[in-house]
Write an enzyme that holds these catalytic residues in place. Structure first.
Site, PDB file in Angstrom:
ATOM      1  N   HIS A   1       2.029   2.180  -3.230  1.00 37.07           N
ATOM      2  CA  HIS A   1       1.149   3.118  -3.909  1.00 37.07           C
ATOM      3  C   HIS A   1       1.937   4.580  -3.823  1.00 37.07           C
ATOM      4  O   HIS A   1       1.229   5.641  -4.180  1.00 37.07           O
ATOM      5  CB  HIS A   1      -0.097   3.234  -3.299  1.00 37.07           C
ATOM      6  CG  HIS A   1      -0.872   1.848  -3.414  1.00 37.07           C
ATOM      7  ND1 HIS A   1      -2.225   1.739  -2.805  1.00 37.07           N
ATOM      8  CD2 HIS A   1      -0.575   0.764  -4.109  1.00 37.07           C
ATOM      9  CE1 HIS A   1      -2.439   0.467  -3.024  1.00 37.07           C
ATOM     10  NE2 HIS A   1      -1.469  -0.227  -3.957  1.00 37.07           N
TER      11      HIS A   1
ATOM     12  N   ASP B   1       0.784  -1.041   0.071  1.00 38.83           N
ATOM     13  CA  ASP B   1      -0.060   0.182   0.035  1.00 38.83           C
ATOM     14  C   ASP B   1       0.884   1.276  -0.250  1.00 38.83           C
ATOM     15  O   ASP B   1       1.942   1.081  -0.437  1.00 38.83           O
ATOM     16  CB  ASP B   1      -1.033   0.092   1.143  1.00 38.83           C
ATOM     17  CG  ASP B   1      -2.174   0.735   0.778  1.00 38.83           C
ATOM     18  OD1 ASP B   1      -2.158   1.997   0.707  1.00 38.83           O
ATOM     19  OD2 ASP B   1      -3.565   0.140   0.965  1.00 38.83           O
TER      20      ASP B   1
END
Ligand code: NAG
Ligand code: NAG
Ligand code: NAG
Ligand code: NAG
Ligand code: NAG
Length: 388
Positions: free
Chosen positions: A271, A248
């Site tokens: 991300h 993430d």
């Protein structure tokens, strides 16, 4: 400890109001003299006092009954050692020695302590490999401490695979954050290695003056919601010289956070670095003074982005992207998508040069309701913003 809902919610993976794409570099002893035995005694006494002030007594968890065999639950021994060290007024060090693996179901290290305290983690702290409920959904917490150094070469291993699998099979919804610094001030976190947290790896919340440097955080690229560092309701945070690759955000910044400097961070996979999601639950979620410099993004889905929900309630202004160089895996490398009712203002792009990771392709930009200035060179040319 904070129990509000948003403390433990995974970041929604959708809605991004502003996005800059993929790989990039952002500007991215001693003077001995003895005169007979009395003097020697006096000298030694002073020497030990001086050392005592500098490094203080050592509280080795092994001496308090921790086994460190990776099988016995050492949580109680570690907590007892913390409580003893925390009530010592002589700058104590809690030592988690190398060469041992300390299995711990849950650790809650509570302050305030009698003095500045050090925690030296050179061994491994291991979470049990099972899905279970833990207090506040935090595995290891440092709470209410003013003045602490947490340092070492050790590992914080969350053994998250069982949780990733459990979530995929919908046997559980979330999972504990591995390491939480909450309601603390003057925190220095150095050198530790975090891996495979069930959810976020390191959360800093309701804290101020926190410095994080030289840490590594790793989790599989496909592990869901395993943010590297998550910051909320905090001020004066510095993150530097660290390597973060997870499933993430490498770093995510939310709700009521001010003055965060991030530099020399290598991010990827993951991300990218994200501000938001802002505007959840109609909350007032002010985030300001975030600086990201000299960072490298490699194999990330985004570079530096601002995520908003309910976009009409969120005001984005004074965002600068300076000296950003790199290649993008997606065609739309720059996306500045602002809300219809609240345009983004004072957006500055200065020396941004992006190309496609695939030399046969061209990349594009997209702007909506974004105002501000651009300074050359901007490659590829950007349709919005006023040349300066
Ligand atoms: C942390 O601070 C918040 C807000 O002041 C408070 O609600 C919470 O109880 C505190 N937690 C601890 C463990 O001190
Ligand atoms: C931090 O930990 C490293 C490795 O164990 C050690 O060499 C160093 O002296 C420690 N530094 C501080 C300031 O505690
Ligand atoms: C972040 O950098 C700014 C500008 O250099 C500086 O004024 C501020 O004090 C820094 N904040 C922290 C927490 O390091
Ligand atoms: C990016 O990551 C890939 C895969 O790990 C690696 O082969 C490559 O050398 C990295 N590139 C840079 C610029 O660090
Ligand atoms: C990329 O842009 C150049 C120059 O505008 C153009 O000639 C070329 O056809 C474009 N290539 C693709 C794949 O769109």
């Amino acid at each position: 400890m904070a129990t509000s809902k948003d403390d433990y919610q995974p970041l929604p993976s959708t809605i991004s109001s502003s996005r800059l794409g993929a790989k990039k570099n952002q500007q991215l002893i001693s003077n001995h003299y003895q005169r007979g035995s009395v003097c020697t005694f006096t000298f030694l006494l002073f020497a030990s006092l001086a050392v005592g002030v500098l490094s203080g007594p050592i509280y080795n968890v092994i001496h308090k009954g921790a086994k460190g065999d990776g099988k016995t639950d050492d949580a109680q021994a570690l907590t007892d050692t913390w409580n003893a060290a925390c009530s010592d007024s002589k700058v104590p060090t809690l030592l988690i020695p190398s060469g041992y693996t300390f299995l711990a179901d849950q650790l809650y290290f509570q302050g305030p302590c009698k003095s500045y305290i050090r925690v030296q983690v050179d061994g491994t702290i291991l979470s049990p490999y099972k899905i279970r409920a833990v207090r506040e959904n935090h595995w290891i917490s440092f709470v209410g401490i003013e003045g602490i150094t947490i340092n070492g070469t050790g590992y914080i291993d969350g053994q998250g695979a069982v949780w990733y699998d459990g979530r995929a099979k919908q046997k559980c919804k979330s999972g504990p954050t591995a390491f939480v610094v909450g309601n603390c001030s003057h925190v220095n976190l150095k050198g530790l290695n975090f891996k495979n947290s069930p959810m976020m790896h390191l959360t800093i919340q309701r804290s101020f003056v926190v410095s994080v440097s030289g840490i590594t955080i790793t989790a599989p690229e496909d592990s869901p919601n395993t943010d590297g560092i998550h910051i909320q309701r905090s001020r004066h945070i510095q993150i530097s010289h660290s390597v973060i690759g997870t499933g993430d955000d490498c770093i995510s910044i939310e709700t009521n956070t001010k003055d965060v400097n991030i530099s020399h961070v290598r991010c990827g996979p993951g991300h990218g670095i994200s501000i938001g999601s802002l505007g959840e639950d109609d909350s007032e979620a002010k985030v300001e003074g975030i600086r990201v410099s000299h960072c490298q993004f490699n194999g990330t889905t985004n570079g530096v982005r601002i995520k908003t929900c309910q976009t009409s309630a969120v005001q984005v202004s004074d965002v600068r992207y300076v000296d950003l160089v790199g290649s993008s895996a997606t065609d739309e490398a720059i996306l500045i998508k602002c809300s219809q009712s609240h345009p983004c203002t004072d957006i500055v792009l200065d020396n941004v040069r992006l190309k496609s990771a695939d030399p046969r392709r061209n990349i594009t930009n997209f702007c909506f309701n974004a105002f501000g200035t651009k300074k050359h060179p901007i490659v590829p040319a950007l349709s919005c913003l006023t040349p300066n």
